[in-house]
Design an enzyme around this catalytic site. Sequence first.
Site, short mmCIF file in Angstrom:
data_model
loop_
_atom_site.label_atom_id
_atom_site.label_comp_id
_atom_site.label_asym_id
_atom_site.label_seq_id
_atom_site.Cartn_x
_atom_site.Cartn_y
_atom_site.Cartn_z
N GLY A 17 0.87 -1.18 0.00
CA GLY A 17 0.00 0.00 0.00
C GLY A 17 0.90 1.22 0.00
N VAL A 82 -3.26 0.42 3.46
CA VAL A 82 -4.23 0.65 2.37
C VAL A 82 -5.51 1.27 2.94
CG1 VAL A 82 -3.31 -1.24 0.97
CG2 VAL A 82 -5.26 -1.66 2.49
N LYS A 83 -6.40 1.62 2.05
CA LYS A 83 -7.70 2.19 2.44
C LYS A 83 -8.35 1.28 3.49
CE LYS A 83 -9.60 4.47 -1.21
NZ LYS A 83 -9.40 5.85 -0.81
N ALA A 84 -8.85 1.89 4.56
CA ALA A 84 -9.45 1.09 5.63
C ALA A 84 -10.76 0.44 5.16
CB ALA A 84 -9.72 1.99 6.83
N ASN A 110 -6.38 3.32 9.27
CA ASN A 110 -7.33 3.78 10.29
C ASN A 110 -8.49 2.81 10.43
OD1 ASN A 110 -6.35 6.05 11.55
ND2 ASN A 110 -7.14 7.46 9.99
N SER A 136 -0.30 8.20 13.68
CA SER A 136 -0.77 9.57 13.52
C SER A 136 0.38 10.49 13.14
CB SER A 136 -1.41 10.09 14.80
OG SER A 136 -1.79 11.44 14.61
N LYS A 190 -5.98 4.99 18.97
CA LYS A 190 -5.88 5.92 17.83
C LYS A 190 -7.23 6.60 17.58
CE LYS A 190 -4.44 8.12 14.18
NZ LYS A 190 -5.13 7.99 12.98
N HIS A 193 -7.65 9.20 20.16
CA HIS A 193 -6.73 10.29 19.76
C HIS A 193 -7.43 11.19 18.74
CE1 HIS A 193 -4.07 11.93 16.67
NE2 HIS A 193 -3.14 12.07 17.59
N ASN A 194 -8.04 10.59 17.74
CA ASN A 194 -8.71 11.38 16.71
C ASN A 194 -9.92 12.12 17.27
OD1 ASN A 194 -6.84 10.08 15.09
ND2 ASN A 194 -8.26 9.81 13.40
N GLU A 197 -8.68 15.01 18.98
CA GLU A 197 -8.26 15.96 17.93
C GLU A 197 -9.48 16.80 17.46
OE1 GLU A 197 -5.97 14.04 14.72
OE2 GLU A 197 -7.30 15.06 13.32
N TYR A 198 -10.61 16.14 17.30
CA TYR A 198 -11.85 16.86 16.92
C TYR A 198 -12.16 17.93 17.98
CZ TYR A 198 -13.75 13.76 13.18
OH TYR A 198 -13.99 13.06 12.02
P1 NAP Z 1 -5.63 5.68 0.80
O1 NAP Z 1 -6.01 6.70 -0.21
O2 NAP Z 1 -6.47 5.55 2.00
O3 NAP Z 1 -5.51 4.24 0.09
C1 NAP Z 1 -4.84 4.07 -1.14
C2 NAP Z 1 -4.06 2.79 -1.11
O4 NAP Z 1 -4.92 1.67 -0.88
C3 NAP Z 1 -3.37 2.55 -2.45
O5 NAP Z 1 -2.12 1.95 -2.20
C4 NAP Z 1 -4.33 1.58 -3.12
O6 NAP Z 1 -3.74 0.79 -4.12
C5 NAP Z 1 -4.72 0.71 -1.95
N1 NAP Z 1 -5.95 -0.03 -2.16
C6 NAP Z 1 -7.20 0.46 -2.23
N2 NAP Z 1 -8.07 -0.55 -2.43
C7 NAP Z 1 -7.35 -1.70 -2.49
C8 NAP Z 1 -7.67 -3.07 -2.66
N3 NAP Z 1 -8.94 -3.46 -2.78
N4 NAP Z 1 -6.67 -3.96 -2.67
C9 NAP Z 1 -5.40 -3.56 -2.52
N5 NAP Z 1 -5.02 -2.29 -2.35
C10 NAP Z 1 -5.99 -1.37 -2.34
O7 NAP Z 1 -4.09 5.93 1.21
P2 NAP Z 1 -3.43 6.82 2.36
O8 NAP Z 1 -4.02 8.20 2.43
O9 NAP Z 1 -1.97 6.67 2.18
O10 NAP Z 1 -3.88 6.09 3.71
C11 NAP Z 1 -3.57 4.73 3.96
C12 NAP Z 1 -4.17 4.32 5.29
O11 NAP Z 1 -3.61 5.14 6.31
C13 NAP Z 1 -5.68 4.54 5.39
O12 NAP Z 1 -6.24 3.50 6.16
C14 NAP Z 1 -5.82 5.85 6.10
O13 NAP Z 1 -7.04 5.97 6.79
C15 NAP Z 1 -4.64 5.77 7.05
N6 NAP Z 1 -4.11 7.07 7.52
C16 NAP Z 1 -4.01 8.11 6.68
C17 NAP Z 1 -3.49 9.32 7.15
C18 NAP Z 1 -3.35 10.47 6.23
O14 NAP Z 1 -2.97 11.56 6.71
N7 NAP Z 1 -3.58 10.32 4.92
C19 NAP Z 1 -3.06 9.43 8.47
C20 NAP Z 1 -3.15 8.31 9.29
C21 NAP Z 1 -3.68 7.14 8.82
P3 NAP Z 1 -3.72 1.31 -5.65
O15 NAP Z 1 -2.57 2.27 -5.74
O16 NAP Z 1 -3.52 0.08 -6.45
O17 NAP Z 1 -5.04 1.98 -5.91
#
Ligand code: NAP
Length: 484
Positions: A17, A82-84, A110, A136, A190, A193-194, A197-198
């Site tokens: 991911g 990856v996407k939660a 998340n 976080s 976590k 924590h969020n 944060e709100y």
């Molecule tokens: P994201 O937009 O939530 O997810 C995109 C990623 O998930 C890509 O690598 C995508 O692969 C993969 N993916 C989606 N569907 C899939 C599937 N069915 N099978 C395999 N891979 C799949 O990415 P992100 O913003 O980097 O966040 C990743 C995680 O961290 C999430 O759970 C998010 O909630 C958490 N998080 C994010 C933040 C933040 O600030 N963004 C902070 C803390 C935690 P492809 O490239 O192939 O589409």
Amino acid sequence: MVASGTATGTAQIGVTGLAVMGRNLARNFARNGYTVAIHNRSYAKTESLVADHGDEGTFVASESVEDFVASLARPRKIVVMVKAGGPTDAVIDELVPFLEEGDIVVDAGNAHFPDTIRREGALREKGLHFVGSGVSGGEEGALLGPSIMPGGTKESYESLGPILEKISAKVDGVPCCTYVGPDGAGHFVKMVHNGIEYADMQLIAEAYDLLRQGLGASAAEIGQIFAEWNTGDLESFLIEITADVLQHVDAETGSAFVDIVLDQAEQKGTGRWTVQNGLDLGVPITGIAEATFARALSGSVPQRSAAVGVLQAHTSEWDVTDRDAFIEDVRLALYASKVVAYSQGFDQIAAASAEFGWDIDRGAMARIWRGGCIIRARFLNRITEAYERDANLPLLLADEYFTGAVGNGVAAWRRIVAGAALHGVPTPAFASSLSYYDGVRAERLPAALIQAQRDFFGAHTYRRTDRDGTFHTEWSGDRTEQTA
Ligand code: NAP
């Protein structure tokens, strides 16, 4: 340096991911000297990581899941970023057939903690470790050092913990990562924590609004007030970025940036989960709930349109005569309300810890939130100290430091909440925090009347103040009291 995706089995950690968070976490591992196996569903992201940052450390890139797993040293440690939700399950299902007993799968997304409990149980049955870990700090934290909240088995932490601690933020040389507790504990913490944060963001927004409406100050002037506050007890990442945002000017219009942003706050859902869980556990997390509902109110467009200019206000101009005293009142009210929000959040952690048998050390949670994460703040040290004085502290507000620190601001807090009500400035989080404070410190609450009403219409019984037992009064009969 980049090795090709062959089954060399040398990588110390894997990341699958590679969107913004996974990519930066992988770089963080590599920059800290680990050989990092990398994988993404679509290979383009893997290739782009190697092309853009391959010189930052040793990456082992694989196109297939099988090669990715084979490129890792055993016991394998695989971070799923990856996407939660469904995508996390899909990735776990793809990985499992290639894993062997003792391997560790870390979900650093998340996830909602009940999902983590479910996944941990399923993988444990297969002899695998599943670590639900809160991370976080956003994009920058993932790269430079996030706050990390791993759950799962203690055994998995023995080999995984040192790696996570190494890439985490450090405050006074102490890593912002520690073992949280079994199964869903890491993602639960976590989530809270969020939620905090709100609350923190809503309280800051209310303070800004009070200064704007009370003083008629410009956004930039208020930004300077926040910058000044950031040198004292309120010092925190959120206060710091608020000062920055408020002083930012929109290039296109020349207006204060905050004035050209639509006033409808969005959310991804962790605040809602926190509030839902607060209801489930019966913990009054009013600060977090008000903050979540305030976002919902801001987005209630039809209702707001129906109310603007229609609902009567009966307010007068806020005639502030002593500017400095008013600013100090708002600062004290903000600090006190913030302590309430944290106190409630830590109560929620204690309640869940008891409910699920997690044995979470609340002082350690405050310690790992001091750096890397969005709610990082100077006063978290004070929370850690409070739980060091008494690990079973029933109420953070009642700790000797906080009774004094909040007590000093109570009069100011009342002036601000009363003033806001008189002048029609919405302060749901300030006001509900003060109400909670008064409620929790009250010797006697009107809940006695509620119990009496419940017994009247539903024979729900009541207990007495003067003797043990459960009682019911024959309300529709002769009103004699019976032992229930
Ligand atoms: P994201 O937009 O939530 O997810 C995109 C990623 O998930 C890509 O690598 C995508 O692969 C993969 N993916 C989606 N569907 C899939 C599937 N069915 N099978 C395999 N891979 C799949 O990415 P992100 O913003 O980097 O966040 C990743 C995680 O961290 C999430 O759970 C998010 O909630 C958490 N998080 C994010 C933040 C933040 O600030 N963004 C902070 C803390 C935690 P492809 O490239 O192939 O589409």
